[in-house]
Write a protein that holds these residues in place. Structure first.
Motif, PDB file in Angstrom:
ATOM      1  N   PRO A   1      33.679  50.790  44.976  1.00 43.65           N
ATOM      2  CA  PRO A   1      34.754  49.915  45.451  1.00 43.65           C
ATOM      3  C   PRO A   1      34.480  48.457  45.080  1.00 43.65           C
TER       4      PRO A   1
ATOM      5  N   ASN B   1      36.555  44.750  45.855  1.00 41.82           N
ATOM      6  CA  ASN B   1      37.734  44.151  46.473  1.00 41.82           C
ATOM      7  C   ASN B   1      37.720  42.629  46.396  1.00 41.82           C
ATOM      8  N   ASN B   2      36.708  42.054  45.751  1.00 37.89           N
ATOM      9  CA  ASN B   2      36.652  40.622  45.539  1.00 37.89           C
ATOM     10  C   ASN B   2      37.597  40.282  44.389  1.00 37.89           C
ATOM     11  N   SER B   3      38.365  39.203  44.518  1.00 37.23           N
ATOM     12  CA  SER B   3      39.341  38.867  43.479  1.00 37.23           C
ATOM     13  C   SER B   3      38.683  38.435  42.171  1.00 37.23           C
TER      14      SER B   3
ATOM     15  N   TRP C   1      39.381  45.681  40.040  1.00 37.77           N
ATOM     16  CA  TRP C   1      39.395  46.642  41.134  1.00 37.77           C
ATOM     17  C   TRP C   1      39.497  48.044  40.576  1.00 37.77           C
TER      18      TRP C   1
ATOM     19  N   PRO D   1      41.886  53.606  43.710  1.00 36.99           N
ATOM     20  CA  PRO D   1      41.630  53.891  45.127  1.00 36.99           C
ATOM     21  C   PRO D   1      40.926  55.235  45.318  1.00 36.99           C
TER      22      PRO D   1
ATOM     23  N   ARG E   1      48.814  49.665  49.250  1.00 34.14           N
ATOM     24  CA  ARG E   1      48.071  49.277  48.040  1.00 34.14           C
ATOM     25  C   ARG E   1      48.882  48.318  47.184  1.00 34.14           C
TER      26      ARG E   1
ATOM     27  N   ALA F   1      48.730  44.938  48.768  1.00 34.36           N
ATOM     28  CA  ALA F   1      47.417  44.302  48.558  1.00 34.36           C
ATOM     29  C   ALA F   1      47.340  43.665  47.177  1.00 34.36           C
ATOM     30  N   PHE F   2      47.852  44.345  46.158  1.00 38.19           N
ATOM     31  CA  PHE F   2      47.847  43.773  44.804  1.00 38.19           C
ATOM     32  C   PHE F   2      48.778  42.573  44.711  1.00 38.19           C
TER      33      PHE F   2
ATOM     34  N   ALA G   1      47.104  39.622  46.398  1.00 37.15           N
ATOM     35  CA  ALA G   1      45.964  39.104  45.641  1.00 37.15           C
ATOM     36  C   ALA G   1      46.405  38.275  44.437  1.00 37.15           C
TER      37      ALA G   1
ATOM     38  N   GLN H   1      45.134  43.107  35.844  1.00 35.74           N
ATOM     39  CA  GLN H   1      44.279  42.306  36.702  1.00 35.74           C
ATOM     40  C   GLN H   1      43.702  41.059  36.028  1.00 35.74           C
TER      41      GLN H   1
END
Length: 191
Positions: free
Chosen positions: A60, A62-64, A68, A71, A103, A106-107, A110, A142
């Motif tokens: 996993p 999850n830090n920008s 990422w 899942p 999800r 969350a994206f 971010a 990303q």
């Protein structure tokens, strides 16, 4: 009766030695000589030589500042290799729809400037729940978030993604993919 027991005991000892000692030792020895990386878990090492994980098991992030991963549905913790499984949620299950929606949110939170469609592999889990790879499109999605977080030229990140993109297995099986752990370790070497 002893005439029957003695040959049976000898056969048990011989087969135990052959199938329980000699054959496993031979296969292990050949694997260590012919495929040492795979025989030892396909370990990926960081720039200091420390083991950071396996190329075969996702982790996993999850830090920008990092790419990422896909899942995971393994429980109780993300990417628990001891609990490899899918969610078994069908396409009409409301729990699956809610998980995908969370999800997506969350994206979007971010990287609110990114209006591109989110690649499907970033919002759905794999069958094993331990997939270490994402598609090149998922990595590209990303790039801008990571470039902002790390103050790096996005084109430099795109080049990194291209250099870490693996081809199809044997040239025709599967899809092109990017190992997230290897890519993130390469990110950490950028000054």
């Amino acid at each position: 009766m002893f005439k029957v027991i003695k040959p049976a005991a000898m056969m048990l000892v011989m087969l135990t030695l052959l199938t329980g000692v000699i054959y496993p030792a031979l296969v292990t020895g050949l694997a260590q000589v012919l495929f040492p990386g795979q025989a030892n878990g396909s370990i990926i090492r960081n720039s200091q030589g420390k083991a950071s994980g396996s190329a075969l098991i996702g982790q996993p992030f999850n830090n920008s500042k990092y790419f990422w991963s896909r899942p995971s549905t393994t429980a109780p913790y993300p990417y628990n290799a001891g609990a490899s499984s899918g969610s078994n949620l069908g396409p009409t299950n409301p729990a699956l729809a809610e998980a995908v929606k969370a999800r997506i949110e969350a994206f979007q939170a971010a990287d609110p400037d990114n209006k591109s469609p989110i690649p499907i592999d970033l919002i759905t889990a794999s069958g094993s729940g331990l997939d270490p790879h994402i598609s090149p499109a998922a990595a590209e999605y990303q790039v801008n978030r990571i470039a902002k977080a790390r103050h790096i030229d996005p084109d430099k990140l795109r080049e990194m993604v291209r250099s870490h993109t693996e081809g199809r297995q044997w040239g025709f099986l599967g899809e092109r993919r990017v190992n997230v752990l290897a890519l993130n370790l390469a990110l950490d070497t950028i000054r």
